[in-house]
Design an enzyme around this catalytic site. Sequence first.
Site, short mmCIF file in Angstrom:
data_model
loop_
_atom_site.label_atom_id
_atom_site.label_comp_id
_atom_site.label_asym_id
_atom_site.label_seq_id
_atom_site.Cartn_x
_atom_site.Cartn_y
_atom_site.Cartn_z
CB SER A 60 -14.42 0.57 12.04
OG SER A 60 -13.15 0.23 11.57
CB THR B 149 -0.18 10.47 18.27
OG1 THR B 149 0.86 10.75 17.32
CG2 THR B 149 0.37 10.56 19.68
CE1 TYR C 33 -3.88 2.23 0.43
CE2 TYR C 33 -2.67 3.19 2.28
CZ TYR C 33 -3.73 3.23 1.38
OH TYR C 33 -4.63 4.27 1.43
CG ASP C 34 2.98 2.10 3.57
OD1 ASP C 34 1.74 2.02 3.61
OD2 ASP C 34 3.71 1.98 4.56
N GLY D 40 2.95 1.39 -3.14
CA GLY D 40 2.03 1.50 -4.27
C GLY D 40 1.53 2.92 -4.44
CE LYS D 41 -3.72 4.86 -2.14
NZ LYS D 41 -4.81 5.44 -2.96
#
Length: 329
Positions: free
Chosen positions: A202, A223, A158-159, A161-162
């Site tokens: 969630s 944080t 993800y990291d 890829g973005k």
Amino acid sequence: MHSKTPIPKIDSYRKTRSLITGGAGFIGSHLCERLINSGHHVICLDNFFTGVHENIVHLISNNNFELIRHDVCQPISIECDEIYNLACPASPVHYQFDPVQTIKTNVLGAINMLGLAKRTKAKILQASTSEVYGDPEVHPQVESYWGNVNPIGLRSCYDEGKRCAETLFFDYHRQEGVKIKVARIFNTYGPRMHPNDGRVVSNFIMQALKNEPITIYGEGHQTRSFCYVDDLVEGLVKLMQSSQEVIGPVNLGRPEEFTIKQLAQLVIKLTNSNIQLVSRALPSDDPTQRRPDITLAKQILQWNPNTNLTDGLSKTISYFKKIIATFNI
């Protein structure tokens, strides 16, 4: 002689055609609503890997809404004026399920949407992420910071890829003249989050409403900053509507910082629960701190998120209560 009434151009009657990839997802569905309410004709494109029909079913009968089931990894030919590229699983549970497909969605999806933007001369906005900063050594994170990312970790699909998608956007802009906008989205929450997406908001709400102990990782001292979805969507629209010279990247998030433990305690309070916190080992490459510097967004977009965490969580909790009652989760 009677002068002939001039025939107006067809374009003078046409609404702005907005293509939203990932439009049936959490953020995408809110963006669909926002643009329809602003008079746009919205084309929602989604393969429904993480998007759900319930998020957009109320829009199906609207004449200004189209739904196309399609995977952005495959090219598509559509006429549009602007493209919001939101397609990609965004929670660790989902993007780690099939990491190779996650990379393909980021990279091939960007290539296909940029190619479409090049052909149609549409503006295109990339929904990038604060994950491009990795586990940051600069705090708060400014757009000029290059990040501290593990290229071979569990989150790298993800990291990285973005990050690659951002590279593609800027190269298409420099080489092909494509009109781009890049938003770096920080933690966002609100109604239509998937109840089992593994995200901290969630997770905490679902555990509290089911009277289960809330799971925190480590001591809960890491944080995060939490932006309500309506505020985030407004930022995306403002960025898309900004002048052509504004290309980004632009941080979009609420700069108020909370520890994970503080978030858990607030969820317990708002749900009137009497439950305990349970500590688990920290997952791999979990960032220790995350807070956006939104000076640029304030200056060039006149954007400032105004929903405080208590109000936003209250709305989100009400949504999850309905989901639990409706689907007996």
